[in-house]
Design an enzyme around this catalytic site. Structure first.
Site, PDB file in Angstrom:
ATOM      1  N   GLY A   1       8.910   0.108   0.671  1.00  0.00           N
ATOM      2  CA  GLY A   1       9.534  -0.964   1.448  1.00  0.00           C
ATOM      3  C   GLY A   1       9.342  -0.953   2.947  1.00  0.00           C
ATOM      4  O   GLY A   1       9.913  -1.781   3.641  1.00  0.00           O
TER       5      GLY A   1
ATOM      6  N   SER B   1       6.772   2.830  -4.707  1.00  0.00           N
ATOM      7  CA  SER B   1       6.935   2.362  -6.091  1.00  0.00           C
ATOM      8  C   SER B   1       5.725   2.748  -6.950  1.00  0.00           C
ATOM      9  O   SER B   1       5.798   2.754  -8.174  1.00  0.00           O
ATOM     10  CB  SER B   1       7.097   0.843  -6.101  1.00  0.00           C
ATOM     11  OG  SER B   1       5.973   0.245  -5.486  1.00  0.00           O
ATOM     12  N   GLU B   2       4.608   3.069  -6.291  1.00  0.00           N
ATOM     13  CA  GLU B   2       3.390   3.403  -7.035  1.00  0.00           C
ATOM     14  C   GLU B   2       3.220   4.923  -7.137  1.00  0.00           C
ATOM     15  O   GLU B   2       2.116   5.412  -7.395  1.00  0.00           O
ATOM     16  CB  GLU B   2       2.195   2.757  -6.323  1.00  0.00           C
ATOM     17  CG  GLU B   2       1.098   2.211  -7.191  1.00  0.00           C
ATOM     18  CD  GLU B   2       1.510   1.109  -8.159  1.00  0.00           C
ATOM     19  OE1 GLU B   2       1.820   1.430  -9.311  1.00  0.00           O
ATOM     20  OE2 GLU B   2       1.495  -0.069  -7.755  1.00  0.00           O
TER      21      GLU B   2
ATOM     22  N   HIS C   1      -4.897  -2.737  -0.401  1.00  0.00           N
ATOM     23  CA  HIS C   1      -5.319  -4.070  -0.835  1.00  0.00           C
ATOM     24  C   HIS C   1      -6.353  -4.620   0.141  1.00  0.00           C
ATOM     25  O   HIS C   1      -6.144  -5.684   0.732  1.00  0.00           O
ATOM     26  CB  HIS C   1      -4.116  -5.029  -0.882  1.00  0.00           C
ATOM     27  CG  HIS C   1      -2.977  -4.580  -1.737  1.00  0.00           C
ATOM     28  ND1 HIS C   1      -1.700  -5.102  -1.614  1.00  0.00           N
ATOM     29  CD2 HIS C   1      -2.912  -3.664  -2.732  1.00  0.00           C
ATOM     30  CE1 HIS C   1      -0.901  -4.524  -2.504  1.00  0.00           C
ATOM     31  NE2 HIS C   1      -1.602  -3.639  -3.181  1.00  0.00           N
TER      32      HIS C   1
ATOM     33  N   GLY D   1       0.805  -1.221   0.000  1.00  0.00           N
ATOM     34  CA  GLY D   1       0.000   0.000   0.000  1.00  0.00           C
ATOM     35  C   GLY D   1       0.836   1.270   0.000  1.00  0.00           C
ATOM     36  O   GLY D   1       2.055   1.239   0.238  1.00  0.00           O
ATOM     37  N   ASN D   2       0.193   2.375  -0.297  1.00  0.00           N
ATOM     38  CA  ASN D   2       0.863   3.669  -0.237  1.00  0.00           C
ATOM     39  C   ASN D   2      -0.160   4.792  -0.146  1.00  0.00           C
ATOM     40  O   ASN D   2      -1.298   4.640  -0.576  1.00  0.00           O
ATOM     41  CB  ASN D   2       1.813   3.868  -1.432  1.00  0.00           C
ATOM     42  CG  ASN D   2       1.295   3.195  -2.687  1.00  0.00           C
ATOM     43  OD1 ASN D   2       0.386   3.716  -3.321  1.00  0.00           O
ATOM     44  ND2 ASN D   2       1.837   2.033  -3.023  1.00  0.00           N
TER      45      ASN D   2
ATOM     46  N   HIS E   1      -3.730   4.057  -1.870  1.00  0.00           N
ATOM     47  CA  HIS E   1      -3.753   2.793  -2.610  1.00  0.00           C
ATOM     48  C   HIS E   1      -3.598   1.670  -1.593  1.00  0.00           C
ATOM     49  O   HIS E   1      -2.654   1.677  -0.808  1.00  0.00           O
ATOM     50  CB  HIS E   1      -2.633   2.730  -3.642  1.00  0.00           C
ATOM     51  CG  HIS E   1      -2.373   1.330  -4.116  1.00  0.00           C
ATOM     52  ND1 HIS E   1      -3.368   0.555  -4.674  1.00  0.00           N
ATOM     53  CD2 HIS E   1      -1.272   0.563  -4.070  1.00  0.00           C
ATOM     54  CE1 HIS E   1      -2.865  -0.639  -4.963  1.00  0.00           C
ATOM     55  NE2 HIS E   1      -1.597  -0.672  -4.606  1.00  0.00           N
TER      56      HIS E   1
HETATM   57 ZN    ZN Z   1      -0.614  -2.438  -4.569  1.00  0.00          ZN
END
Ligand code: ZN
Length: 252
Positions: free
Chosen positions: A45, A74-75, A96, A28-29, A94
């Protein structure tokens, strides 16, 4: 919002997402807009439930790091694209969340008008086509519907939710996951009753200005009087009759 407030807010929302099981391990982010056209975001990370304010990265609109020692999520391309396309958005999450992500794996959008509360605040949640995580494919996948939706399912991946603030984006995530749970239970019970177009129209009049742009849903939006004109009615009955006949023949 200044950088310090943004750092604290991201730490808090990360903790909530982790505690509620919307993200696991380092998934997530989250990000939010900061005064001066900057964006504060979670680092790559690290567990989003255990962040410290110093872990947060601050970037300019082009994604260049202006503060912080860590690599941005990374997103981050997804976040930057959303801020670029939607000046009204101040926060992005973002995640899950298991039930909504289950729908995303089943490739089923949450697109039925079944809950008044969802209709007046969230509208439908479209499914974005599968995109390789952390590439430009992800922002590309939501772009066609980015203008008029604040929540997306990412096929075989998770959710993206947006809001005027990061807290609002987080609450939208909570709503999406709750909505997914309710729809799943209704499906398990074997019946999902969709509100009629009239019911939905009434909701938009009792909550004027609150209704999102993306309703009514695909299921209730069919203007039946127009599409099923006299001849079409005959065509439908004819098709139904033939299918029933075929089924009867198979039985025999
Ligand atoms: Zn994701």
């Amino acid at each position: 919002m200044n950088i310090w407030q943004a750092r604290k807010e991201i730490v808090e929302i990360g903790r909530r997402c982790y505690e509620r099981g919307f993200v696991a391990a380092t998934d997530g982010n989250m990000s939010c807009r900061v005064a001066g056209d900057l964006i504060a975001a979670t680092p790559a990370g690290l567990c989003k439930g255990m962040l410290a304010v110093n872990d947060i990265v601050v970037l300019d609109a082009a994604g260049r790091r202006v503060e912080g020692n860590r690599e941005a999520s990374s997103e981050i391309l997804l976040h930057l694209e959303i801020y670029k396309e939607r000046p009204d958005v101040g926060g992005v999450v973002h995640a899950h969340p298991p039930t909504a992500t289950g729908f995303a794996v089943a490739r089923m959008p949450l697109a039925e008008c079944v809950l008044p509360e969802v209709i007046t605040t969230l509208g439908n949640v479209p499914l974005a086509p599968y995109a390789t995580p952390s590439t430009t494919e992800v922002p590309e996948s939501i772009r066609p519907k980015l203008r008029d939706h604040n929540a997306f399912l990412l096929a075989n991946h998770g959710t993206v939710t947006l809001g005027a603030t990061l807290l609002e984006a987080y609450f939208t995530l909570e709503k999406v996951e709750q909505f997914a749970r309710v729809v799943l239970v209704a499906r398990q019970l074997g019946r999902v009753s969709v509100l009629t177009a009239d019911d939905v129209k009434k909701l938009t009049t009792i909550a004027p200005g609150k209704a999102p742009l993306n309703i009514p849903c695909e299921a209730c939006d069919i203007p039946q009087e127009e599409t099923l004109a006299c001849e079409d009615d005959a065509l439908v009955s004819d098709a139904v009759r033939r299918v029933l006949e075929r089924l009867r023949d198979q039985k025999d």
